[in-house]
Design an enzyme around this catalytic site. Structure first.
Site, PDB file in Angstrom:
ATOM      1  N   LYS A 167      -6.363 -40.156 -30.025  1.00  0.00           N
ATOM      2  CA  LYS A 167      -7.512 -40.573 -29.220  1.00  0.00           C
ATOM      3  C   LYS A 167      -8.173 -41.783 -29.866  1.00  0.00           C
ATOM      4  CE  LYS A 167      -8.353 -35.761 -28.152  1.00  0.00           C
ATOM      5  NZ  LYS A 167      -9.182 -34.567 -28.235  1.00  0.00           N
ATOM      6  N   CYS A 196      15.332 -33.334   8.524  1.00  0.00           N
ATOM      7  CA  CYS A 196      16.158 -32.517   7.619  1.00  0.00           C
ATOM      8  C   CYS A 196      15.269 -31.341   7.242  1.00  0.00           C
ATOM      9  CB  CYS A 196      16.553 -33.309   6.370  1.00  0.00           C
ATOM     10  SG  CYS A 196      17.111 -32.276   4.995  1.00  0.00           S
ATOM     11  N   LYS A 225      -1.673 -31.004 -30.496  1.00  0.00           N
ATOM     12  CA  LYS A 225      -1.835 -30.617 -29.095  1.00  0.00           C
ATOM     13  C   LYS A 225      -1.438 -29.149 -28.991  1.00  0.00           C
ATOM     14  CE  LYS A 225      -0.897 -31.978 -24.382  1.00  0.00           C
ATOM     15  NZ  LYS A 225      -0.379 -30.751 -23.823  1.00  0.00           N
TER      16      LYS A 225
HETATM   17  S1  IVH Z   1      -7.752 -34.045 -25.196  1.00  0.00           S
HETATM   18  C1  IVH Z   1      -7.334 -34.982 -20.786  1.00  0.00           C
HETATM   19  N1  IVH Z   1      -6.946 -32.731 -27.246  1.00  0.00           N
HETATM   20  O1  IVH Z   1      -3.732 -30.691 -23.265  1.00  0.00           O
HETATM   21  C2  IVH Z   1      -8.561 -34.820 -21.488  1.00  0.00           C
HETATM   22  N2  IVH Z   1      -6.230 -31.935 -25.126  1.00  0.00           N
HETATM   23  O2  IVH Z   1      -2.442 -32.400 -21.179  1.00  0.00           O
HETATM   24  C3  IVH Z   1      -8.448 -34.904 -22.942  1.00  0.00           C
HETATM   25  N3  IVH Z   1      -4.834 -29.941 -25.226  1.00  0.00           N
HETATM   26  O3  IVH Z   1      -5.933 -30.163 -20.601  1.00  0.00           O
HETATM   27  C4  IVH Z   1      -7.647 -33.838 -23.515  1.00  0.00           C
HETATM   28  N4  IVH Z   1      -4.848 -29.707 -27.401  1.00  0.00           N
HETATM   29  O4  IVH Z   1      -5.817 -28.397 -22.359  1.00  0.00           O
HETATM   30  C5  IVH Z   1      -6.906 -32.798 -25.929  1.00  0.00           C
HETATM   31  N5  IVH Z   1      -6.330 -31.677 -29.206  1.00  0.00           N
HETATM   32  C6  IVH Z   1      -6.293 -31.742 -27.891  1.00  0.00           C
HETATM   33  C7  IVH Z   1      -5.587 -30.804 -27.107  1.00  0.00           C
HETATM   34  C8  IVH Z   1      -5.579 -30.946 -25.724  1.00  0.00           C
HETATM   35  C9  IVH Z   1      -4.400 -29.205 -26.257  1.00  0.00           C
HETATM   36  C10 IVH Z   1      -4.537 -29.683 -23.809  1.00  0.00           C
HETATM   37  C11 IVH Z   1      -5.773 -29.641 -22.942  1.00  0.00           C
HETATM   38  C12 IVH Z   1      -5.560 -30.642 -21.867  1.00  0.00           C
HETATM   39  C13 IVH Z   1      -4.086 -30.838 -21.925  1.00  0.00           C
HETATM   40  C14 IVH Z   1      -3.774 -32.240 -21.451  1.00  0.00           C
END
Ligand code: IVH
Length: 677
Positions: free
Chosen positions: A285, A432, A119
């Site tokens: 995934k 508040c 990620k």
């Molecule tokens: S898959 C949500 N794969 O993380 C749709 N995201 O928190 C599927 N990101 O907006 C996302 N590396 O910008 C995916 N290998 C990766 C990723 C990744 C970074 C970021 C992406 C996404 C965010 C989600």
């Protein structure tokens, strides 16, 4: 006698500091001091100006604080929303993820093949190709509307501008994460807090020649819109786009089973620091795209993917003070003001202490040396106290029993668990003013009214000056007063007016979410909007008699439980809430809730399920009914159109009740036929 030159010196230093932090916050998206510290600095300058009139004339800070709302880029709707990911932090969370996926798909012994990718901690973007030609490039924006940053993206040499291949789909949207290499970052690090902010700042340059000066890179990780879909798996997709010259991460691979998940996580965590890009976890995934489609999304994240985060970065520091903050639901959160320390490249001076019980359990005191940790965008937290460094005269921290507004706070007793809540709350709602301020921040947020350029900082600024106290004030702003404030000019006011105007047309579900009923998040707001249909129907809830009847009916809604009903009841038992909600309705044009799919197989039909199905789980069946325009109820009533009966252990009583009410019964075989047809 005051020493004029000394005061001017102090003043100049503070102004210089403010300019620096203002720039870091607004233009570079990388604040290095907390909001409170920023405000303190601002107030100190104001006070000095007020006290010494000679200052104002010399060095007025007008037009320093805040930058005009970003209007740099054209806003464009995403073809398919860009969602976020849900998080896992340990093996057991990952086990739950796999279980949930299997349950949803009604898999028993079948294995689920996963695909893992790092990620990347960068900035997400999407690239749209028509017949192989790059025609559009957008930032994520709020996930639904992005910004047109094509010219800046084009400066990244490794992004293909044209795909030279016969089998490229006519429409191909590539989702990717833009980053700056750690080595490259070292060359420009003086201007940014961390590589992520540097990449963000670079992508948001107005002039793409500025972007081209900063060496940006990217990894493609997924697709958005695609026609025709020619891939069967995520691994096949990445392999193919790799051949088309997109850059894909070399550490990605197919994974089978929880043990492999855990091993991969450990392995990459070990080599993490040696990579030239920041990663904050791994994304797992479901590899099969067909299964991904079946799993679908919740309102915020796909059910087929999860981010397994690495453990947070830690640092030692000292607690200088403990203050309390009031949230929009009245929750009192203690915050440690710590000696500023760098944690994973970001300067931290505030860390959450969560709640009263947490302070008690860890016996955290002012003056203690503590370990703090920061993970991703989550607020840094205090994890432990180094007792060996505690001074003899240190005193136990006494948690304040009153809110910042002065009223008494209480811990609730949970109806479900019969346990006392760990969180202390103020129950004054809008009465508040600190809660009111937080509610204002919620209402202008992306997920609610989505008023561009009206962020938390602006709320703080306007609230501090008494320009807004309650949400309806947003629509009664005195612009003549604002024009004289720091950071505001004619252009930014025009943009603000435009954004406020735009926000006055809102869908019913967003409206229900916006008014901030505790326990009513985006998903529940949608369910409620589906139930009421129009603001006219919703408004009936203001009348006590109607309310009681309506609340009884809500029990039927799948997803709405006792907690939510109790919370709605509490919300509308408060006169101020009713007044504010009514005033808001007067200012808005609230669109009727339309089911996502009007020509779906179950459009405007109400369904209920009993018993299990062979081919799918109850959750999948429910999701299918909903994406086909149906509403799923949780109990039998005459409003029901269909009772869908699965062959495994259906409840006979429900079937009998349905028969009595002459509700159409759909058996599993028939259900499958409808779906196939
Ligand atoms: S898959 C949500 N794969 O993380 C749709 N995201 O928190 C599927 N990101 O907006 C996302 N590396 O910008 C995916 N290998 C990766 C990723 C990744 C970074 C970021 C992406 C996404 C965010 C989600």
């Amino acid at each position: 006698m005051v020493d004029k030159s000394k005061i001017i010196d102090i003043y100049k230093k503070k102004v210089k500091n403010l300019i620096k932090h203002n720039k870091l916050y607004f233009s570079k998206d990388s604040p290095i001091i907390s909001d409170a510290e920023f405000d303190k600095l601002k107030i100190e300058i104001f006070e000095l100006e007020k006290k010494y009139s000679f200052l104002k004339k010399k060095f007025s800070i007008n037009k320093i604080v805040g930058s005009p709302p970003s209007n740099k880029f054209k806003k464009i709707n995403h073809l398919i929303p860009m969602l976020s990911l849900s998080n896992a932090f340990n093996k057991s969370n990952m086990e739950d993820f796999i279980k949930k996926v299997k349950n949803f798909l009604n898999f028993n012994d079948e294995r689920i093949e996963l695909f893992v990718e790092p990620k990347i901690d960068g900035i997400s973007a999407t690239l749209i190709y028509e017949k192989g030609k790059l025609i559009r490039g957008l930032s994520r924006g709020d996930g639904v509307v992005g910004e047109d940053i094509l010219e800046n993206l084009k400066t990244i040499t490794s992004i293909p501008k044209k795909i030279d291949s016969k089998d490229v789909p006519d429409l191909l949207e590539i989702r990717c994460e833009i980053y700056i290499g750690k080595k490259d970052f070292l060359k420009i690090k003086d201007n940014f807090a961390n590589p992520r902010n540097a990449a963000g700042g670079s992508l948001r340059q107005k002039n793409s020649s500025e972007t081209s000066k900063i060496p940006l890179q990217y990894f493609a990780y997924g697709f958005g819109a695609i026609k025709p879909l020619i891939f069967k798996t995520q691994s096949e997709f990445l392999e193919r786009i790799g051949i088309w010259n997109f850059s894909t991460n070399p550490l990605s691979e197919i994974i089978n089973g929880l043990e492999e998940v855990e091993n991969k996580h450990k392995e990459i965590d070990r080599i993490r620091s040696s990579l030239d890009y920041d990663i904050d976890g791994l994304v797992f995934k479901v590899n099969d795209l067909n299964l991904q489609k079946r799993l679908g999304n919740t309102s915020s994240s796909p059910r087929w993917a999860i981010a397994y985060k690495f453990s947070a970065e830690k640092a030692l520091t000292k607690i200088n003070d403990i203050i309390i903050q009031v949230g929009r639901t009245g929750a009192i959160t203690p915050v440690a003001k710590v000696e500023p320390v760098t944690v994973g490249g970001v300067v931290v001076s505030n860390a959450t202490l969560h709640n009263e019980d947490e302070i008690e359990r860890k016996d955290i005191r002012i003056g203690d040396t503590v370990t703090i940790q920061r993970a991703g965008d989550v607020i840094p937290q205090v994890v432990s106290v180094d007792l060996s460094k505690r001074k003899k005269n240190s005193k136990k921290y006494l948690f304040p029993k009153n809110c910042l507004c002065g009223s008494e706070t209480k811990k609730e007793l949970s109806k479900n668990t019969k346990k006392q809540d760990a969180v202390r709350r103020c129950f004054k709602g809008y009465d508040c003013k600190f809660i009111a301020k937080e509610k204002l921040k919620h209402i202008v947020s992306k997920e609610a009214f989505n008023i561009d350029g009206f962020g938390k900082k602006v709320i703080e600024q306007f609230w501090e000056l008494g320009l807004i106290k309650e949400p309806p004030d947003i629509f009664k702003l005195d612009y003549d007063k604002i024009i004289n404030l720091e950071g505001w000019g004619e252009l930014s006011i025009r943009n603000l007016k435009k954004a406020i105007n735009k926000s006055q047309t809102i869908s019913l579900d967003k409206f229900i979410f916006s008014i901030g009923i505790r326990h009513i998040g985006q998903e529940n707001a949608k369910i409620l909007a589906g139930f009421f249909g129009s603001i006219k129907e919703f408004s009936k809830i203001f009348e006590l008699k109607n309310r009681e009847k309506l609340l009884k009916n809500l029990v039927d809604l799948d997803g709405i439980g006792e907690t939510q009903i109790e919370s709605i009841k509490n919300f509308f038992s408060n006169k101020t809430n009713i007044r504010i909600t009514k005033e808001l309705i007067d200012k808005l044009s609230i669109k009727n809730f339309s089911l996502r799919n009007n020509d779906g197989k179950f459009s405007n039909k109400k369904l209920m399920f009993t018993g299990g199905f062979k081919n799918m789980s109850r959750s999948e069946a429910k999701a299918i009914a909903e994406t086909n325009g149906g509403k799923v109820l949780g109990s039998i009533s005459s409003k029901l159109d269909f009772l869908v009966v699965g062959s495994s252990k259906p409840t006979q009583k429900k079937i009998d009740q349905a028969k009595q009410l002459k509700i159409k019964i759909i058996l599993e075989k028939e259900w499958n036929k409808i779906l196939d047809g």
